[in-house]
Design a protein around this motif. Structure first.
Motif, short mmCIF file in Angstrom:
data_model
loop_
_atom_site.label_atom_id
_atom_site.label_comp_id
_atom_site.label_asym_id
_atom_site.label_seq_id
_atom_site.Cartn_x
_atom_site.Cartn_y
_atom_site.Cartn_z
N THR A 30 0.82 -1.24 0.00
CA THR A 30 0.00 0.00 0.00
C THR A 30 0.84 1.27 0.00
N LEU A 31 2.19 1.13 -0.05
CA LEU A 31 3.07 2.31 -0.07
C LEU A 31 3.77 2.37 -1.40
N ASP A 32 4.05 3.61 -1.87
CA ASP A 32 4.71 3.79 -3.15
C ASP A 32 5.51 5.09 -3.08
N TYR A 33 6.54 5.19 -3.93
CA TYR A 33 7.38 6.38 -3.99
C TYR A 33 7.30 6.96 -5.38
N ARG A 34 7.02 8.28 -5.43
CA ARG A 34 6.98 9.00 -6.69
C ARG A 34 7.77 10.29 -6.55
N ALA A 40 0.65 7.09 -0.21
CA ALA A 40 -0.19 5.95 0.15
C ALA A 40 -0.99 5.51 -1.06
N ARG A 41 -1.08 4.22 -1.26
CA ARG A 41 -1.79 3.66 -2.42
C ARG A 41 -2.91 2.78 -1.91
#
Length: 640
Positions: A30-34, A40-41
């Protein structure tokens, strides 16, 4: 792990089963880096990759859910609040419609009028739709006027309807309690309000006039009387016309007399006179309004008319040859009434106008009778009798019970028990007084002086207290402003005059030297120089002092002392380094003497303070002859 229920079965206990073939139980990320930021995803699948039910709805289902109102859960939606409501008593507060109207009233009991027109004002109050009818009050009308109908809601018909502002207009009749009122006009505010509400106003009408009132406005019938003047004509012509004069009665020539103001009234209707007193606040007199009651005043009596008993009988025309008339009262002339002489100094504007029209006297100026107050008497003290102090003697002239003069308490506290002592000799032509010595004691706390004469054996003079403690006045000072001796007047060589006896100060004690050193600004340069000479004499060795007295010239000693004093006073003067070169430049022969004109010109160019008392003394000692000055000795005072 319980899986999703079979399609069509409710999600209840016993209606679901476990998938025994499932081996993956991981949770989705549920975590992502942009761009370096953690975001939070929302997960799309559940544990083991099972698709979540929340994401299984179609777009149509989502739109239906978005537009569906949860009535069962939250109840019916609440309606939006209505617009702000302003009640009528706030919106129309103090707003009143005014109409001008009249009504006709029958007069059955009068022969002069059969009906009467009464004008009224109708007020309509917008805040509560109430009305009132008010009739303007006419003075001496004999009719109860004012508020005819008090403020209330007025009935329009028998069905219970009330008058509304929509029912009011110009040029209509309204019936209130059986009386019919005709509205003819309204004010500007009423016209603007009705037009703003869409009501078309009728043209204004002219207010109906009362015929009896108009009849009363016509001029009355004039009756011509005979031309012969009589008392009745005088009464009718001059009724309530009074001449007013302002007068004074000056009785200052008699004992306890004074100048008093009066007002004289002359009544034109019957030629009578009264005299009124003018009372002032706190004048100490009884408040009698009249000095003389209203009556006719005789001017010239018949022979033996003075013996007529006027105190008990009235004077008639048989005892009087001439009565006082209006022409006898003239501004600026005295008038004798009942033995008192009144001086008329002014009159009122009506009296001036009457004299101008009746007698042709137009110049009746006011006469100034005010007396200027005498200048205040300066309080002069009697001459000093010589006993005690001047201040103590003056207290007997200021108060019945004299008080001690005020003392300088601060000075007494600062200089308590501080005494300056001097040795003095008596200046007397008698040889037996030359060897007498006196001790002066100056008390700083009170500025008093006491004199003590030390007793000397076999002198023939009894010593002891010569003068008790008192203040001593300087000679040539007035008794009104006495100038007393101060510490600055006492120095070696000073002459002190005490009640006609002259004393010469010969010596001082050590405390006087310390006091003069700490308060040098109070003493003159001459006093400081005398003390410096005394100190030098005390510090010099005895042998050298004797040799100096034996060999040195007294004038040279005095010159040296003055040069030393000038050096101490002008040690920082800017001309010290250039004064010798200036004199040598102007005087080429180097003889040491210059003329006074050249000397003062050089001193003026160098800003030498020649006006100083010590510089003047130094110039006097350096003078040689009448026109020469020894500048060698003068320059020594400016050298280090």
């Amino acid at each position: 792990m319980v899986s999703n229920p079979v399609h069509g079965l409710p999600f209840l206990p016993g209606m679901s089963f476990t998938d025994s073939t499932k081996t993956a139980f991981h949770r989705s990320q549920t975590l992502d880096y942009r761009n370096g930021y953690a975001i939070a995803r929302r997960p799309t699948v559940g544990i083991g990759g099972t698709r979540l039910q929340v994401n299984q709805l179609s777009q149509a289902d989502l739109d239906e859910l978005a537009s569906k109102a949860p009535v069962i859960t939250y109840g019916p939606p609440k309606p939006a609040p209505p617009a702000s409501f302003i009640p009528a008593h706030v919106a129309f507060d103090k707003k009143v419609l005014k109409f001008d109207a009249y009504f006709q009233e029958d007069v059955p009991m009068s022969t002069e009028e059969h009906y009467r027109i009464r004008q009224v004002n109708i007020y309509y109050y917008l805040e509560d739709d109430s009305m009132s009818v008010i009739e303007p009050i006419v003075e001496n009308s004999g009719i109860p006027q004012g508020k005819l109908i008090k403020r209330q809601r007025l009935a329009k018909n028998d069905q219970g309807d009330h008058y509304h502002w929509k029912d009011l207009n110009r040029g209509i009749n309204i019936t209130i309690y059986g009386k019919t009122f005709r509205i003819v006009e309204c004010d500007r505010f009423t016209q603007v309000f009705l037009e703003s509400q869409g009501i078309e106003l009728n043209p204004p009408e002219k207010m109906a006039l009362d015929p009896y009132t108009e009849l009363r406005k016509q001029p009355l019938r004039k009756y011509v009387t005979p031309s012969d003047f009589d008392q009745l004509k005088q009464f009718l012509t001059f009724d309530k016309q009074v001449l007013r004069f302002y007068a004074i009665w000056d009785d200052t020539d008699s004992m306890f007399g004074e100048c008093r103001n009066y007002i004289i009234h002359y009544y034109l209707m019957d030629d009578t006179v009264d005299i009124r007193e003018v009372h002032e606040r706190n004048d100490g007199r009884d408040p009698f309004p009249l000095l003389m009651n209203r009556q006719r005043m005789p001017k010239v009596l018949v022979k033996n008319g003075k013996n007529f008993p006027r105190c008990v009988l009235e004077i008639s025309d048989q005892e009087v040859l001439e009565w006082y008339t209006a022409k006898d009262f003239i501004v600026g002339k005295p008038l004798t009434i009942l033995g008192r002489t009144f001086f008329i100094y002014d009159c009122d504007p009506f009296t001036r106008q009457y004299y101008k029209e009746k007698f042709g006297i137009s110049d009746l100026p006011r006469i100034d009778v005010s007396k200027k107050e005498p200048p205040p008497v300066k309080q002069e003290l009697p001459p000093y009798n010589g006993y005690g102090l001047v201040e103590d003697s003056a207290q007997n002239c200021f108060a019945l019970i004299p008080k001690a003069p005020k003392k300088d308490v601060i000075k007494m506290l600062m200089h308590d028990k501080k005494v300056l002592r001097y040795l003095a000799a008596l200046e007397s032509p008698f040889p037996e007084d030359k060897d007498r010595r006196f001790v002066f004691s100056y008390f700083l706390a009170t500025d008093m002086i006491s004199i003590f004469e030390p007793p000397v054996r076999n002198s023939g003079i009894i010593g002891g207290k010569y003068l008790g403690r008192t203040k001593v006045v300087k000679p040539h000072s007035s008794m009104e402003n006495p100038i007393y001796y101060s510490p600055s007047d006492f120095f070696i060589g000073a002459v002190i005059e005490v009640f006609g006896h002259r004393f010469i100060i010969l010596d001082t004690d050590d405390y006087v030297l310390k006091y003069m050193e700490s308060n040098a600004s109070q003493y003159s340069p001459e006093a400081l120089l005398s003390i410096q000479n005394r100190i030098r004499k005390q510090e010099a060795p005895a042998a050298e002092l004797e040799t100096k007295h034996a060999e040195a010239d007294p004038a040279a000693q005095e010159l040296e002392a003055v040069i030393d004093t000038v050096q101490g006073q002008l040690k920082d003067h800017p001309c010290k380094g250039s004064i010798r070169e200036a004199f040598q430049t102007w005087h080429k022969d180097a003889s040491g003497y210059v003329d006074k004109e050249t000397f003062f010109k050089i001193c003026d160019s160098l800003n030498v303070p020649v006006d100083d008392s010590l510089i003047k003394e130094l110039i006097r000692m350096c003078s040689h002859g009448e026109d020469k000055i020894n500048y060698y000795e003068f320059v020594r005072a400016f050298s280090d």
